[in-house]
Design a protein around this motif. Structure first.
Motif: not given
Lengths: 326, 180
Positions: A164, A156, A105-106, A161-162
């Motif tokens: 980033r 996901r 997600a980073t 969205v998740l």
């Protein structure tokens, strides 16, 4: 075998492909249609039942099952015999210290290297030599892509969205290669970490930085100093969660390995020297300490082809390298 | 001949998530113990300290308990969680200024709610889509949060004056979110 995934019915492949694009199921490239028969063949090749849970991403309430992993492996173009490597990769990613939520997600857009050791490399044609980190090799390309599609679809991690990532990275399409265990008598990576030589093992390494360490000197000490200095350009800070498991990967290229072998450097000696040099206190700007607990945390891998005298340094995101036996 | 294929995800986004309960709010913060679950991003701890100082000054809090997590995008250590849930009666989490830390801090807030502690996550505007997605995915699609806007950098390279200004920017909304 009973599969539980929802099914979709299409007129033909082009319609299916467009629908998968529309639903956001692809990485931007075409996918192979995941039919029941193809998914069942994947599961059979690994001896897995569909509902078996390979791991979880607790922050997201996500469970990753063998069935969903198989669906994505078919989409990526894997042959069934590749599937055990995909499963091992996913299991390694979902070990707590691989910190899946953070590394996927980073903002930093970390990639993951899948480094394969053991007999499965030869059995599947996982390339460890010339151009092994790039395109052109079916096993490398599709295993790495399956891993990423699982991250996207099951975990996901969709961009914007998740996921980033500010820029993201081409290595996020696919990044899988083998260690060239046959180029020397150096102890293979998986054996260093306690597995048997006949075991097949995947190491998953989050990659925040991939830095090229070019050094034309014939002197082994100079080569190792250049590799260390390359890592020290960015450094590796302390992270309490990862703790002493923090590690870096150094992929020693053929020309560098040849010099080191000529001077009778063992892999363990290379690890020791790199550890000493990487962990020296910082000397100023552009010279950052690589904080590591022990020489074993310098994961040395032999790979690549002949030509330019260079090696590659992988610095992690907030995660440790994790290993999973097939 | 029709082509039948399988779905590669675990279903529509958030469709399988049971709703996360939201804790009942006190009427005021007077007498409450404020928990701070800080993720350590940049100098955000300084901002939280300033926020705690302002809340203490105006709301007659009974106390402050702060933990700084071991990494920006992981849950608190079990002992940190025990400390927060054992002592805090209301809580703030954050700072949500990076991709994984923002969503993890939102999850921290939701976990606190599930434990019966009213919470609020402080998030930078650049990460709003991420935290909204996380909320939807785990069963809290309409859960409110407090947003910090530009000119403050999302990832926390702020001066002490900026930390104080950010705390002042959000303090009223934090108070509003934590009370009935």
């Amino acid at each position: 075998m009973t599969l539980t995934s929802a099914t979709f019915t299409y007129e033909d492949y082009p319609h299916a492909l467009e629908a998968y694009y529309e639903a956001g199921y692809t990485d931007g490239l075409p996918v192979v249609p995941p039919t029941v028969e193809a998914v069942e063949a994947m599961l059979a090749a690994a001896g897995l039942r569909g509902p078996e849970v390979l791991g979880e991403v607790p922050t997201r309430n996500v469970s990753v099952t063998a069935e969903k992993t198989a669906v994505n492996a078919v989409m990526a173009g894997c042959l069934p015999e590749y599937f055990p490597v995909v499963v091992a990769s996913v299991r390694a990613l979902l070990q707590p210290l691989a910190n899946c939520h953070s590394t996927t997600a980073t903002l930093a857009g970390a990639a993951h290297a899948l480094i394969v050791n053991g007999p499965v490399r030869e059995q599947l044609g996982i390339v460890s030599g010339q151009a092994c980190m790039g395109p052109g090799f079916r096993a490398n390309a599709t295993i790495g892509r399956a891993f990423r599609l699982v991250i996207r679809n099951v975990c996901r991690t969709v961009p914007g969205v998740l996921d980033r990532a500010t820029f993201s990275w081409p290595l996020r399409y696919s990044f899988c290669f083998g260690e060239n265990e046959e180029s020397s008598d150096w102890t293979p990576l998986h054996v260093v970490h306690g597995y048997g030589r006949d075991d097949s093992v995947v190491t998953v390494m989050s990659v925040h930085e991939l830095l090229k360490a070019g050094e034309l000197s014939p002197e082994s000490e100079v080569i190792l100093e250049t590799i260390s200095q390359t890592a020290r350009l960015r450094g590796l800070p302390v992270d309490s969660f990862v703790g002493d498991a923090r590690g870096v990967v150094v992929v020693i290229g053929v020309e560098h390995q040849r010099r080191l072998l000529d001077d009778r450097w063992t892999k363990e000696a290379v690890q020791q020297r790199l550890f000493e040099r990487m962990t020296r206190p910082t000397a100023g700007k552009y010279d950052s300490q690589v904080v590591l607990a022990a020489p074993a945390n310098v994961l040395v891998v032999a790979a690549g082809g002949p030509g330019i005298a260079e090696s590659e340094v992988m610095l992690p995101h907030l995660a440790a390298p994790t290993h999973q036996k097939l | 001949m029709p082509l039948i294929t399988l779905e590669p995800t675990n279903g529509p986004f958030g469709s399988n998530a049971p709703a996360i309960p939201v804790a009942p709010r006190p009427a005021t913060l007077a007498g409450q113990t404020l928990g701070i679950v800080a993720n350590g991003l940049g100098v955000s701890e300084t901002m939280f300290d300033a926020l705690a100082e302002q809340l203490t000054k105006w709301d007659d809090l009974a106390g402050i308990v702060k933990v700084v997590k071991p990494s920006v995008a992981v849950p608190p250590w079990p002992e940190q969680w025990a400390e927060i849930t054992g002592r805090a009666t209301v809580a703030v989490t954050g700072f949500g200024g990076c991709g994984s830390c923002s969503t993890r801090s939102m999850r921290d807030a939701l976990d606190l709610e599930a434990a019966g502690i009213p919470a609020v996550c402080i998030v930078h505007i650049a990460l709003v889509p991420a935290v909204q997605a996380l909320c939807k995915l785990v069963g809290a699609p309409d859960y409110p949060f407090v947003v910090v806007e530009y000119p403050y950098n999302p990832t926390g390279g702020w001066s002490v004056d900026e930390c104080n200004a950010m705390a002042a920017q959000v303090v009223d909304r934090v108070r509003l979110r934590l009370t009935a």
